[in-house]
Design a protein around this motif. Structure first.
Motif, short mmCIF file in Angstrom:
data_model
loop_
_atom_site.label_atom_id
_atom_site.label_comp_id
_atom_site.label_asym_id
_atom_site.label_seq_id
_atom_site.Cartn_x
_atom_site.Cartn_y
_atom_site.Cartn_z
N ALA A 1 0.81 -1.30 0.13
CA ALA A 1 0.12 -0.13 0.01
C ALA A 1 0.90 1.35 0.09
CB ALA A 1 -0.91 -0.07 1.09
N SER B 1 -1.29 4.86 4.49
CA SER B 1 -0.62 4.36 3.17
C SER B 1 -1.01 5.57 2.04
CB SER B 1 -1.60 3.09 2.71
OG SER B 1 -2.77 3.39 2.32
N ARG B 2 -1.91 6.23 2.10
CA ARG B 2 -2.15 7.25 1.24
C ARG B 2 -1.70 8.74 1.76
NH1 ARG B 2 -8.16 6.95 -0.83
NH2 ARG B 2 -8.60 4.94 0.00
N SER C 1 -3.50 -7.52 -1.44
CA SER C 1 -2.59 -6.51 -0.81
C SER C 1 -3.61 -4.98 -1.26
CB SER C 1 -1.38 -6.24 -1.79
OG SER C 1 -0.57 -5.25 -1.27
N PRO C 2 -3.50 -4.11 -0.08
CA PRO C 2 -4.48 -3.07 -0.38
C PRO C 2 -4.23 -2.23 -1.50
CG PRO C 2 -3.48 -2.85 1.89
CD PRO C 2 -2.59 -4.15 0.97
N SER C 3 -5.39 -1.71 -2.31
CA SER C 3 -5.32 -0.97 -3.04
C SER C 3 -6.38 0.01 -3.39
CB SER C 3 -5.11 -1.75 -4.59
OG SER C 3 -6.31 -2.43 -4.92
N ARG C 4 -6.56 1.01 -4.28
CA ARG C 4 -7.49 1.91 -4.15
C ARG C 4 -8.84 1.68 -5.13
NH1 ARG C 4 -3.68 6.91 -3.70
NH2 ARG C 4 -2.23 5.70 -2.44
N SER D 1 -5.26 8.10 6.61
CA SER D 1 -4.57 6.81 6.09
C SER D 1 -3.14 6.96 6.07
CB SER D 1 -5.38 6.64 4.63
OG SER D 1 -4.58 5.90 3.98
N CYS E 1 1.08 -1.28 7.09
CA CYS E 1 1.26 -0.13 6.04
C CYS E 1 -0.30 0.63 5.68
CB CYS E 1 2.08 -0.05 4.99
SG CYS E 1 1.48 -1.38 3.62
N ASN E 2 -1.40 -0.39 5.71
CA ASN E 2 -2.70 0.15 5.30
C ASN E 2 -3.42 0.48 6.39
OD1 ASN E 2 -4.17 0.68 3.15
ND2 ASN E 2 -5.46 -0.99 3.37
#
Lengths: 900, 445
Positions: A540, B205-206, A601-604, B203, B186-187
């Motif tokens: 992420a 991660s962002r 795995s985290p994604s948007r 957030s 990390c998220n």
């Protein structure tokens, strides 16, 4: 024992003594009978193992007489063994000793405690000098080792065990220093290891002698690799016998100095002289005396130089053994806290990894080609064990690697760029995996680019070269597209590259596409595992640059890996048949694992290749009985959460007392539909369906409905709706004009239900305008609908549904009235509606009730149905707008719960 | 044993209660802790940074071992330290100074490994992400920064990077009072509270703000529901607000947008919050010197402890190892247990040593009980036996050795038997001859 006293079954406890007796009678030699064939002995052993003949205990309580019977049988067995063990005939003696060892392992605790010292005496007698046969010595060493292993399990016997073990050290040392056969050494060193593990204190007195002998064995060239490994392990365990910090540190220091000295010899001319001093400087602080050499004899310097000049390659062999010993010391638990010398260890690792066999210009004249050849041939082995050492350091120092982490990573990435041998690459990948998993995101930020670049190169072949590339000339272009231009350095490392082709040895180079290197499957697996770790840990954070490339790569690899299986079977002799089959299966598994990591795995946004991946997992699940199928089942489970994301409240809202929560409940219901589904238990409601909706419309509808419910102003959106409903009215007219025989009937239902059913797009069935009226009406009407539907042969075409959350405001409006009960009633009504409409939906099913049942039971369809309902809700609202009687609507809404 | 430990800025010591039975344990004396200044280091001992009057330039950090009420080790860092955290295995202690610097100590040696300037104003709270590779710090000026610990230790990388930190959030306008991080590496999300009466959800991660929630009062402490459905915010007005993290909620609520309820018993301001391991018991410390244990499911108070007359400013729920039991079980070899008795590490260093000096810097291995060995200990004799049997069947050299021995013995015995037979024969022969001769003699006579 009566001849007709039969056993219950094969589990009967009375079977055991009888079996044991017949074994003793038929298969064991005694004084008179000669030793039978050795296979007889294996019959005895397997019978004892399978039936547990020596356990002397059973699960359920039994007749004490039978227990006694068993006990006497074992007594006889032990007696016979002792008799055999003291026999003069070596074969009988051997059999007795072996079986005694087995008895140590299997017999009950009471019996063991009662008689272990007798057994010990018997066994010790056999390893002392007058005993003739090596065979007997080896067997008695093994049996003694088992005796101590068993004894080590009794914590209250530590002192006794230590004193017994103390008596053995001298004989063991004699065995080890004898120039006897390897088998005896192996037996002795195994015994020593058991003693060191369980009764380390017994070695304390002989510490220096043991160290000297072990070291001399390691240094001698006579031992085979496996035995050397065992010696190395014992050396690493030796500090335990003193159990203090000083001896551990001293041993570590000695080993490191010894390694360093050996490296000095081996690397002469391959590196600058200062490298050696650097390690020493870290090891021995200036002004301090260096410790005595390892093993008590001068190892480094001239003496060892002269002794080993003849066999230069052996130096590296020794170094790798010593490094191995370091690894064991680092990873094995030690009883107390010790200080690990991280700096010297890392300096040593760096020193070795920096040497690649290249010569500096100045030294060229002093070096023969043969010398260089011999060094280069052994360097990979040395690098391999140095990488092992690095792994051990990482494991040993755990979180304290932090201050050194950046150095390690820099060393590793630098090495990775040059490293071209498969075995070494596998190792580097695995180290990166360990680093990533143990150190988390911070490490991922460092390693991401490196791992990705290398993996793309290594997986290049399977992703684009394999199979297709041989036919498809365009594949190169796609490969290039995947590559970033800066990653192609490795292809130019010519010397090492040719080496790799040799090493891969799978015979693929014949077919190598366009001179591309073939990466062995094992390396590819390692690369995939590293990618998996990377995605697991750091998918992420700051992953934009590599993430999409990686996802594409992984889906391609997984797809190709899967296609490959069939291709392989068809072709017969494809390139892959050179590989052992399991490796290919492992590769598929690794590919799917990495793919799952890439999805999870985290994604948007939703993973782009999700549906392809799901298909792969579904297919994989059909490979019944394989690990792959197990994993695919797991993957499907894991992905279910991705598709239906959950944010579950701590408390089940429906079970709460309504009074306290009702206010918040009102507000959460419309957007968190999950709670709706919780109440209905009809279907799990995927949250992201909502996302697909047009939020503005919802908000409008929602607020308008709120407004209606409170009998306030006319909703803002009315004109728009009126427009739409006007269009529908138009359509209705047309439909009526068709003059269907059922038109009247429908019209009598005061809705445009069927028209809407047939209609396209958003506003469909308003068939349930009576939804709030009462349950009976719903039922009858739905039947009518079915009927109509059948007669008219109407297709439920409107699959492209615009889902409306706003429609749920209809449902929502009711609990807002503050009637706790109405809520539930309403829910049940919704359920009824669903069932009735699922009939419409699942038209092809002959039995409407069954169809309804199935529709209700499967969540997927349930979702669809619910959306249908929501549409109906909207239809309903529109219908009322058409009537243009704004007043009538609140009446119905209000009336619903009360009238029930 | 899961215990609640709590400390206060007035000298009331560190209270320690068993969470489940409610029994008070030892009270550790003479502690005047700073907010967020209490830490349990690797379950081995307690550490707390101390309040100092403003005149003193150096700070102090005290250690208590679990078994003794007195302060055992005193350290005096270069400046007053406010928040204090330790990583999960207790290898490092990280403290935030009043000048805005962050201190990074190695516990085992006490060395100050790193000190870096993190904020312009005093650091108010610190925590480590759940993989312990990121450090998040909040400061008096409302700034929140996310640090990669690797980067901090990587001097070369630090020079090349644009910023020494990963993220810097400056949306809070006043002092950051508390921060907490969610699950997911990390998220994860971070929830921060500030004196500007807001809580903000970030957030990781962002690196951006997800949600900002206005509260009726200043939030002093936040705790995150383990399912991350809601978070709990302890306010100065004595209520613990429950605010939702995910759901979109509208403003028509008596408390405000996103706030869906409260836990309240009309007490004084809530200063600190902590969740128990099971995620159901919520522990709150209050300005009136009491500690309340709430059941987050039923919203009821389960238990109340009393620490001091003054306010409580730290509560932690930690697992306390049962040293006493271990000693009794292993008293058969007392030397072993004595070695295991928790010895406290040396005091923390004041300054970063120059690199030349720490030549023998080494990591400390964690002592592990060797019991794991016993489980996987292989028994040998079975394998040796099978190997030897197959050797015998194949007539290998070692086996033939034994065979030769056996044959030798057989041979010896046969020779002995032959010898016996020979003797017997000779005897018989002699006997027969004697008989014959005797007969002859009698016949001739």
């Amino acid at each position: 024992m009566a001849a007709f006293k039969h056993f219950q079954n094969m589990y009967d406890i009375s079977l055991k003594p009888r079996l044991l007796r017949s074994l003793i009678r038929d298969h064991l030699p005694d004084e008179k009978h000669p030793f039978p064939r050795p296979s007889e002995l294996s019959i005895v052993v397997s019978a004892i193992k399978t039936h547990g003949l020596l356990f002397e205990s059973c699960r359920e309580p039994v007749d004490p007489k039978q227990v006694d019977n068993w006990k006497t049988a074992i007594d006889a067995w032990v007696e016979r063994l002792l008799l055999l063990a003291s026999s003069k005939m070596p074969d009988k003696c051997w059999a007795g000793i072996c079986l005694l060892g087995l008895t140590c392992q299997d017999c009950s605790s009471d019996r063991f405690l009662a008689s272990y010292s007798v057994w010990f005496q018997k066994l010790v007698a056999q390893i002392q000098p007058p005993s003739a046969s090596h065979f007997v010595k080896v067997a008695s060493c093994a049996s003694l080792a088992d005796l101590f292993t068993r004894l080590g399990g009794f914590s209250n016997l530590k002192k006794d065990g230590t004193s017994h073990a103390g008596k053995l050290i001298q004989p063991i040392l004699e065995l080890l220093s004898d120039d006897s056969s390897e088998a005896v050494w192996e037996g002795a060193v195994d015994l020593l290891r058991s003693i060191l593990i369980y009764f380390p204190a017994s070695v304390h007195r002989h510490y220096d002698t043991v160290e000297a002998i072990i070291v001399s064995r390691i240094m001698s060239e006579k031992c085979s690799a496996t035995i050397s490994k065992k010696f190395v392990y014992c050396l690493a365990l030796l500090p335990k016998s003193k159990g203090d910090e000083v001896s551990w540190s001293l041993m570590m220091q000695k080993i490191l100095i010894s390694i360093n000295a050996h490296l000095d010899d081996a690397f002469q001319g391959l590196e600058e002289e200062t490298k050696s001093n650097e390690v020493i400087r870290h090891l021995v602080p200036p002004g301090k005396e260096p410790p005595p050499p390892l093993g008590g004899q001068p190892m480094s310097g001239e003496a060892s130089n002269q002794a080993t000049k003849a066999s230069e390659q052996f130096i590296l062999h020794r170094v790798s053994l010593l490094v191995c010993s370091c690894c064991t010391m680092l990873t094995n638990p030690y009883t107390i806290q010790v200080t690990i010398p991280v700096r010297p260890l890392l300096a040593l690792v760096r020193r070795v990894l920096m040497v690649d066999g290249s010569l500096s210009q100045a030294l060229l004249p002093f070096f023969t080609v043969i010398q260089q050849e011999s060094i280069c041939s052994d360097l990979p082995l040395l690098h391999l064990c140095t990488l092992d050492l690095l792994t051990a350091i990482i494991k040993g120092v755990r979180s304290q690697l932090l201050p050194h982490a950046a150095d390690v990573v820099r060393l590793l990435t630098e090495y990775f760029r040059r490293c071209a041998l498969p075995a070494l690459r596998i190792k580097v990948y695995s180290i990166m995996r360990v680093l990533l998993i143990s150190m988390g995101v911070g490490m991922a930020l460092y390693l991401a680019q490196e791992v990705t670049n290398n993996a793309i190169i290594d997986l290049d072949f399977i992703a684009y070269g394999w199979g297709r590339a041989s036919y498809n000339p365009n594949s190169k272009a796609t490969t290039e597209a995947l590559h970033q231009p800066s990653h192609r350095k490795r292809k130019h490392s010519t010397i090492t590259a040719s080496f790799q082709v040799q090493q891969s040895g799978v015979g693929r180079e014949v077919e190598t596409v366009k001179n591309k290197q073939v990466t062995p499957i094992a390396v590819q697996i390692a690369a995939l595992q590293a990618l998996e770790a990377l995605l697991t840990v750091g998918g992420a954070l700051r992953s934009e640059s590599w993430r999409s490339n990686l996802d594409l790569l992984l889906i391609t690899v997984a797809t190709n890996a899967y296609d490959g299986e069939w291709a392989n079977e068809e072709k017969g002799i494809s390139v892959l048949s050179f590989e052992p089959n399991c490796t290919w299966a492992e590769f598929q598994l690794a590919a799917l694992r990495a793919l799952l990591a890439s999805f999870l795995s985290p994604s948007r946004v939703r993973p782009r290749y999700l549906s392809d991946g799901l298909e792969l997992f579904r297919r994989g699940k059909q490979e019944i009985g394989t690990k792959l199928a197990e994993f695919c089942a797991h993957a499907l489970l894991a992905l279910e959460v991705l598709i239906h994301p959950r944010s579950l409240p701590l408390v089940d809202i429906s079970s709460r007392s309504q009074g306290e929560f009702v206010s918040s409940f009102d507000h959460r219901l419309p957007e968190n539909l999950f709670s709706v589904s919780q109440k209905n238990n009809n279907c799990t409601f995927p949250g992201d369906i909502l996302v697909m909706d047009d939020p503005e419309l919802d908000d409008d509808l929602y607020s308008s409905w709120l407004g209606n419910g409170e009998e306030t102003d006319v909703p803002m959106s009315v004109p728009d709706k009126q427009l739409r409903s006007a269009q529908e009215l138009c359509g209705k007219d047309v439909w009526q004009a068709t003059g269907d025989c059922l038109a009247e009937k429908i019209l009598s239902d005061s809705t445009g239900a069927l028209f809407l059913m047939e209609g396209d797009g958003g506003a469909t069935g308003a068939a349930h305008m009576e939804i709030g009226g009462n349950g009976n009406v719903i039922m009858t009407e739905s039947e009518q609908v079915q009927e109509i539907v059948r007669n008219n042969d109407v297709e439920a075409q409107d699959k492209d549904i615009v889902i409306s959350t706003g429609s749920f405001t209809l449902i929502e409006g009711k609990p807002k009235k503050g009637k706790a009960e109405s809520n539930r009633i309403y829910a049940s009504k919704v359920a009824t509606t669903i069932s009735s409409f699922s009939v419409v939906n699942g038209m092809d099913s002959s039995d409407p009730v069954a169809a309804a049942a199935t529709a209700k039971s499967t969540p997927a369809q349930g979702g669809l149905i619910t959306t249908l309902i929501s549409e109906k809700g909207r239809g309903l609202s529109l219908e009322y707008n058409t009537d243009a009687s704004m007043d009538s609507f609140p009446d119905i809404v209000d009336g619903d719960p009360d009238s029930d | 044993m899961e215990v609640v430990i709590a400390s206060s800025p007035v000298d009331a010591g560190i209270g320690c209660w068993d969470l489940h039975s409610g029994a008070e344990q030892l009270r550790y004396r003479s502690c005047t802790s700073t907010p967020h200044g209490l830490a349990c280091v690797g379950q081995r001992f307690l550490a707390s940074s101390q309040l100092r009057d403003s005149s003193s330039s150096s700070g102090s950090i005290l250690y208590w071992s679990w078994s003794k009420p007195q302060v055992e080790v005193k350290s005096f860092p270069a400046e007053p330290i406010h928040p204090l955290v330790s990583n999960s295995d207790g290898m490092y202690i990280i403290g935030g100074g009043s000048s805005g610097a962050i201190y990074f100590w190695e516990v085992a040696s006490g060395r100050l490994l790193k000190r870096w300037h993190a904020h312009y104003r005093a650091v108010t709270c610190l925590f480590l992400s759940d993989d312990e590779s990121l450090l998040v710090s909040g400061a008096e000026d409302g700034c929140i920064r996310v640090w990669s610990l690797f980067m901090v230790f990587d001097d070369i990388g630090m020079e090349m990077a644009k910023n020494p930190y990963e993220y810097s959030f400056s949306e809070h306008t006043l002092r950051v009072t508390d921060m907490v991080s969610g699950y997911g590496g990390c998220n994860a999300i971070i929830v921060s509270a500030s004196e500007d009466r807001t809580c903000k959800v970030w957030s990781l991660s962002r690196g951006k703000l997800l949600r900002s929630i206005d509260f009726p009062s200043i939030i002093e402490a936040v705790a995150l529901d383990p399912g991350e459905h809601v978070f709990y915010a302890g306010a100065r007005d004595g209520k613990i607000y429950i605010a939702s993290i995910n759901a979109e909620t509208t403003s028509s609520n008596s408390y405000g947008k996103h706030i869906i309820g409260t836990l309240s018993d009309n007490s004084k301001g809530v200063t600190c919050l902590a969740f128990s391991k099971d995620g159901i018991l919520l522990v709150s410390g209050s300005e009136d010197g009491t500690i309340r244990v709430w059941d987050a499911k039923t919203h009821n108070i389960v238990r109340i402890y009393r620490l001091a007359k003054g306010p409580v400013n730290n509560v932690l729920v930690v697992r306390r190892p049962l040293y006493s039991n271990r000693q009794t079980s292993e008293n058969s070899h007392s030397s072993f247990s004595r070695r295991h008795a928790p010895l406290l590490p040396p005091p923390l260093g004041k300054y970063v040593n120059s690199t030349d000096e720490n030549v023998d810097s080494g990591a400390v291995s964690v002592p592990q009980t060797p019991s794991s060995d016993i489980m996987d200990a292989p028994y040998l004799s079975y394998h040796v036996l099978t190997k030897q049997i197959s050797e015998l069947q194949q007539q290998s050299s070692a086996a033939t050795g034994m065979e030769v021995d056996r044959l030798n013995l057989d041979c010896k015995r046969s020779v002995e038997i032959v010898q016996k037979w020979k003797e017997m024969f000779a005897y018989l022969h002699k006997f027969c001859v004697d008989e014959l001769l005797g007969n002859d003699q009698t016949q001739t006579q």
